[in-house]
Write a protein that holds these residues in place. Structure first.
Motif, PDB file in Angstrom:
ATOM      1  N   SER A  22       2.730 -20.853 -72.538  1.00 26.93           N
ATOM      2  CA  SER A  22       1.397 -20.359 -72.196  1.00 26.93           C
ATOM      3  C   SER A  22       1.536 -19.150 -71.280  1.00 26.93           C
ATOM      4  CB  SER A  22       0.575 -21.452 -71.503  1.00 26.93           C
ATOM      5  OG  SER A  22       0.432 -22.584 -72.341  1.00 26.93           O
ATOM      6  N   VAL A  23       0.883 -18.048 -71.651  1.00 29.59           N
ATOM      7  CA  VAL A  23       1.085 -16.796 -70.920  1.00 29.59           C
ATOM      8  C   VAL A  23      -0.257 -16.129 -70.623  1.00 29.59           C
ATOM      9  CG1 VAL A  23       3.295 -16.455 -72.077  1.00 29.59           C
ATOM     10  CG2 VAL A  23       1.248 -15.363 -73.007  1.00 29.59           C
ATOM     11  N   PRO A  24      -0.265 -15.209 -69.646  1.00 25.67           N
ATOM     12  CA  PRO A  24      -1.468 -14.408 -69.405  1.00 25.67           C
ATOM     13  C   PRO A  24      -1.814 -13.590 -70.651  1.00 25.67           C
ATOM     14  CG  PRO A  24       0.040 -14.268 -67.561  1.00 25.67           C
ATOM     15  CD  PRO A  24       0.786 -14.941 -68.658  1.00 25.67           C
ATOM     16  N   SER A  25      -3.070 -13.325 -70.846  1.00 23.10           N
ATOM     17  CA  SER A  25      -3.543 -12.667 -72.073  1.00 23.10           C
ATOM     18  C   SER A  25      -2.828 -11.360 -72.372  1.00 23.10           C
ATOM     19  CB  SER A  25      -5.049 -12.409 -71.970  1.00 23.10           C
ATOM     20  OG  SER A  25      -5.746 -13.611 -71.767  1.00 23.10           O
ATOM     21  N   GLN A  26      -2.512 -10.572 -71.344  1.00 17.63           N
ATOM     22  CA  GLN A  26      -1.932  -9.246 -71.553  1.00 17.63           C
ATOM     23  C   GLN A  26      -0.414  -9.208 -71.361  1.00 17.63           C
ATOM     24  OE1 GLN A  26      -3.908  -6.905 -72.744  1.00 17.63           O
ATOM     25  NE2 GLN A  26      -5.578  -8.405 -72.634  1.00 17.63           N
ATOM     26  N   ALA A  27       0.227 -10.361 -71.268  1.00 15.36           N
ATOM     27  CA  ALA A  27       1.672 -10.389 -71.074  1.00 15.36           C
ATOM     28  C   ALA A  27       2.388  -9.751 -72.261  1.00 15.36           C
ATOM     29  CB  ALA A  27       2.156 -11.828 -70.892  1.00 15.36           C
ATOM     30  N   THR A  28       3.392  -8.943 -71.979  1.00 15.50           N
ATOM     31  CA  THR A  28       4.143  -8.291 -73.058  1.00 15.50           C
ATOM     32  C   THR A  28       5.197  -9.245 -73.608  1.00 15.50           C
ATOM     33  OG1 THR A  28       5.811  -7.391 -71.564  1.00 15.50           O
ATOM     34  CG2 THR A  28       3.822  -6.051 -71.962  1.00 15.50           C
ATOM     35  N   LEU A  29       5.610  -9.015 -74.847  1.00 17.32           N
ATOM     36  CA  LEU A  29       6.620  -9.869 -75.462  1.00 17.32           C
ATOM     37  C   LEU A  29       7.940  -9.788 -74.701  1.00 17.32           C
ATOM     38  CD1 LEU A  29       7.335 -11.801 -77.724  1.00 17.32           C
ATOM     39  CD2 LEU A  29       7.913  -9.831 -79.157  1.00 17.32           C
ATOM     40  N   SER A  30       8.278  -8.620 -74.213  1.00 14.14           N
ATOM     41  CA  SER A  30       9.537  -8.471 -73.469  1.00 14.14           C
ATOM     42  C   SER A  30       9.520  -9.289 -72.186  1.00 14.14           C
ATOM     43  CB  SER A  30       9.797  -6.998 -73.152  1.00 14.14           C
ATOM     44  OG  SER A  30       8.747  -6.450 -72.365  1.00 14.14           O
ATOM     45  N   SER A  31       8.372  -9.334 -71.494  1.00 19.03           N
ATOM     46  CA  SER A  31       8.295 -10.126 -70.256  1.00 19.03           C
ATOM     47  C   SER A  31       8.356 -11.615 -70.563  1.00 19.03           C
ATOM     48  CB  SER A  31       7.006  -9.800 -69.489  1.00 19.03           C
ATOM     49  OG  SER A  31       5.864 -10.238 -70.198  1.00 19.03           O
ATOM     50  N   ILE A  32       7.769 -12.021 -71.696  1.00 21.61           N
ATOM     51  CA  ILE A  32       7.814 -13.429 -72.107  1.00 21.61           C
ATOM     52  C   ILE A  32       9.253 -13.831 -72.419  1.00 21.61           C
ATOM     53  CG2 ILE A  32       7.083 -15.074 -73.877  1.00 21.61           C
ATOM     54  CD1 ILE A  32       4.508 -13.313 -74.147  1.00 21.61           C
ATOM     55  N   GLU A  33       9.964 -12.971 -73.142  1.00 22.69           N
ATOM     56  CA  GLU A  33      11.338 -13.287 -73.512  1.00 22.69           C
ATOM     57  C   GLU A  33      12.260 -13.301 -72.296  1.00 22.69           C
ATOM     58  OE1 GLU A  33      12.463 -10.723 -76.714  1.00 22.69           O
ATOM     59  OE2 GLU A  33      11.403 -11.943 -78.202  1.00 22.69           O
ATOM     60  N   ARG A  34      11.986 -12.425 -71.324  1.00 21.39           N
ATOM     61  CA  ARG A  34      12.780 -12.462 -70.090  1.00 21.39           C
ATOM     62  C   ARG A  34      12.607 -13.806 -69.379  1.00 21.39           C
ATOM     63  NH1 ARG A  34      11.094  -7.074 -69.429  1.00 21.39           N
ATOM     64  NH2 ARG A  34       9.446  -7.732 -67.969  1.00 21.39           N
ATOM     65  N   ALA A  35      11.365 -14.281 -69.358  1.00 21.67           N
ATOM     66  CA  ALA A  35      11.093 -15.570 -68.720  1.00 21.67           C
ATOM     67  C   ALA A  35      11.818 -16.695 -69.451  1.00 21.67           C
ATOM     68  CB  ALA A  35       9.590 -15.835 -68.698  1.00 21.67           C
TER      69      ALA A  35
END
Length: 249
Positions: A53-66
């Motif tokens: 579950s991510v913030p609406s505007q989160a980028t794919l790169s930031s999600i993958e880093r997490a």
């Protein structure tokens, strides 16, 4: 349990879920991505797999880093869920229905009455009769099987409660069947013991452990060392039973 990571975003409406995948430690991990109004990234793992579950505007790169930062946690918990043997009946003819650790199958007798019989009772007559019930709906099967389960649970669990109440020399408590999703049993301060109907699917040794555990609360309403001594006095192998229940889920 969610593991949270900070992310600077603005609020917006929840978007459609996405099915995605990522490579973590040389393994391809599928996950469900959910965008919604939140300020952090949350990871959840259950029988359905990994949900992010991510913030609406989160980028794919930031999600993958997490995800890469929590790779070990993700893999460890996914593997733990694979080891669990979830007891969840499927309401269809080819499903196995478990009673005290033994598999049962559904059939229709010549007098057109439904029955559940041991799965190893494989006769041509049973196979022939079973073919007659293909038109039954899942709701009809669920209603019949659940009635059967609750009847069996009431009989067996009442017997085991009486046995362990005698071992502990405590008054026979009031017993109720439960449909709880996250616990096998409970004992209230007024002495009422609740036992999950799903227990009737497990081997009798595990039913006995849960019964022994909950009745021990009639003496020690806690999980102190004194409580576990009471449990051990009537169920010496309680640690092994605990480990088996954790694998079941």
């Amino acid at each position: 349990m969610d593991n949270l990571f900070r992310s600077q975003t603005s609020r917006s409406k929840t978007l459609k879920n996405e099915a995605r995948s990522i490579t973590l430690a040389d393994r391809t991990i599928g996950y469900t991505l959910i965008r919604r109004n939140r300020k952090t990234v949350g990871l959840r793992i259950n029988r359905d797999g990994l949900t992010v579950s991510v913030p609406s505007q989160a980028t794919l790169s930031s999600i993958e880093r997490a995800l890469h930062s929590k790779a070990a946690w993700v893999i460890e918990n996914l593997d733990a869920w694979k080891e669990k043997k979830i007891i969840q009946p499927q309401w269809c003819l080819d499903s196995t229905f478990w009673l005290l650790g033994d598999p049962y199958r559904l059939l229709l007798t010549e007098s057109e009455k439904l029955q559940l019989v041991p799965q190893d009772n494989k006769t041509d007559q049973i196979e022939k009769i079973t073919q007659q019930i293909v038109s039954l709906t899942s709701c009809q099967i669920e209603k019949f099987v659940m009635t059967w389960y609750r009847k069996q649970a009431k009989a067996y669990m009442s017997e085991r409660v009486a046995l362990y109440a005698d071992k502990l020399d405590v008054p026979l408590p009031k017993v109720r069947l439960s449909s709880a999703r996250t616990r096998w049993g409970s004992c209230s301060s007024n002495g009422t013991v609740c036992l999950n109907w799903r227990l009737i699917q497990l081997p009798l040794s595990l039913v006995d452990y849960v019964v022994a555990h909950e009745l021990s609360h009639l003496i020690e309403m806690n999980h102190s060392a004194a409580f576990w001594r009471v449990v051990e006095s009537i169920y010496p192998d309680y640690r092994q039973a605990q480990a088996e229940l954790k694998k079941i889920g």
